[in-house]
Design an enzyme around this catalytic site. Structure first.
Site, short mmCIF file in Angstrom:
data_model
loop_
_atom_site.label_atom_id
_atom_site.label_comp_id
_atom_site.label_asym_id
_atom_site.label_seq_id
_atom_site.Cartn_x
_atom_site.Cartn_y
_atom_site.Cartn_z
N MET A 82 -38.01 21.02 15.25
CA MET A 82 -37.87 22.09 13.30
C MET A 82 -39.28 22.03 12.52
SD MET A 82 -34.22 22.79 14.27
CE MET A 82 -33.49 22.45 15.55
N GLY A 86 -41.93 18.25 15.77
CA GLY A 86 -40.68 17.70 16.73
C GLY A 86 -39.63 18.79 16.60
N ASP A 126 -26.26 18.12 11.77
CA ASP A 126 -27.28 17.19 12.45
C ASP A 126 -27.61 15.37 12.01
OD1 ASP A 126 -28.18 16.12 14.39
OD2 ASP A 126 -30.84 17.08 13.66
N VAL A 134 -44.01 17.90 9.81
CA VAL A 134 -44.72 18.02 8.26
C VAL A 134 -45.42 16.67 8.06
CG1 VAL A 134 -42.88 15.95 6.42
CG2 VAL A 134 -42.14 17.08 8.07
#
Length: 319
Positions: free
Chosen positions: A18, A16, A133, A21
């Site tokens: 950010m 995404g 968030d 992973v």
């Protein structure tokens, strides 16, 4: 096998705005970890790198059983990737749990997870970290317990004028934004903003619906600022009035009308659990423990959008 630095990549877990992973294997310690790196296309953007660094620094301040643990961070010399190494938690997200349970959770389970998140947020706030968030996609499950993750939009109280967010910016995930976030009123964002988001999580977990929804972000922000959510008990009569009152207080429009701290919210949820346990003991002694479960079932609203296998990395805004 593909490698990043000394880490052997096993599979991509989430991708995404950010970061990406991976499940990665650390040969020296012979263990699997979660390895988060910036996407290659973001390496040249200083804003992305600063947010990535801020997540590492925020997590470094925090050591709590309900906050994902960071093991190390740095820049991989060969590729130049900033990276974070964190605990690998494989219980899925809270969003996935809600979907598996048919769109809403038993009140007792929802409150237990909410209390754990309130404890985690209180701990973070007391150490100068706002999450900003908080949402079900950013809550992982570890042996049934809630673990807060993805501090990519976290704000350090002592960041001062060097903070990443300018006046008028909006950061967060729209459906879980407090009114002051939706307006971009940075001076009013504080611990009560995270309390609002946790209230939105509880509302979602107990009802299967979001507090507000709309076809556009503009309309959604207008509803968040001006309209009250549908009363929780209209959507799920198994939610008792005391619990509904707790949730709706979290969702108050004005920060000063919410719980004054995440710790106070945690105390209220713990008190609700204690009352429920006492009531169940009394009913068990009378032999009518099952009677409350016969009340009207939860309504089945439209499921909230965005329920994916995700760490919630790409659903936030940084406008």
């Amino acid at each position: 096998m593909e490698r990043i630095g000394s880490y052997e990549l096993r599979e991509e877990l989430a991708r995404g705005a950010m970061g990406v992973v991976y499940r990665a294997f650390e040969p020296y310690l012979e263990r699997d970890v979660a390895l988060k790196v910036l996407p290659q296309e973001d390496l040249r953007e200083s804003e992305s790198q600063r947010r990535f660094l801020r997540e590492a620094r925020a997590l470094a301040r925090l050591r709590h059983s309900n906050i994902v643990a960071i093991h190390s961070a740095g820049v991989l010399p060969e590729q130049g990737y900033p990276y974070l190494v964190m605990d690998l938690l494989e219980g899925g997200t809270l969003e996935q749990l809600i979907e598996r349970e048919g769109g809403h959770l038993d009140p007792g389970l929802a409150v237990r997870l909410g209390r754990q998140l309130a404890d985690a947020l209180s701990y973070a706030h007391e150490r100068g970290v706002l999450h900003r968030d908080v949402k079900p996609q950013n809550v992982l499950l570890d042996q049934g317990d809630a673990v807060l993750t993805d501090f990519g939009l976290a704000k350090l109280y002592d960041a001062g004028a060097d903070g990443l967010t300018r006046s008028g910016d909006r950061v967060g995930t729209p459906a879980y934004m407090a009114p002051e976030q939706a307006r971009g009123q940075q001076g009013r964002i504080g611990p009560s903003t995270d309390v609002y988001a946790l209230g939105a999580i509880l509302y979602r977990a107990l009802s299967g619906a979001l507090p507000h929804s709309a076809d556009s972000i503009v309309d959604l922000f207008a509803k968040i600022e001006r309209e009250e959510p549908v009363p929780l008990r209209q959507l799920n009569q198994r939610v008792d009035p005391a619990l509904a009152e707790i949730v709706h207080r979290c969702l108050a429009k004005r920060p000063e009308e919410r719980f004054p701290s995440a710790r106070k919210l945690q105390d209220e949820l713990a008190a609700w659990e204690a009352r429920r346990a006492s009531d169940q003991t009394v009913r068990a002694q009378r032999g009518d423990l099952a009677l409350p479960e016969a009340s009207a079932p939860a309504a089945r609203p439209e499921p909230a959008r965005g329920a994916k296998r995700s760490w919630g990395l790409g659903l936030g805004l940084g406008l």
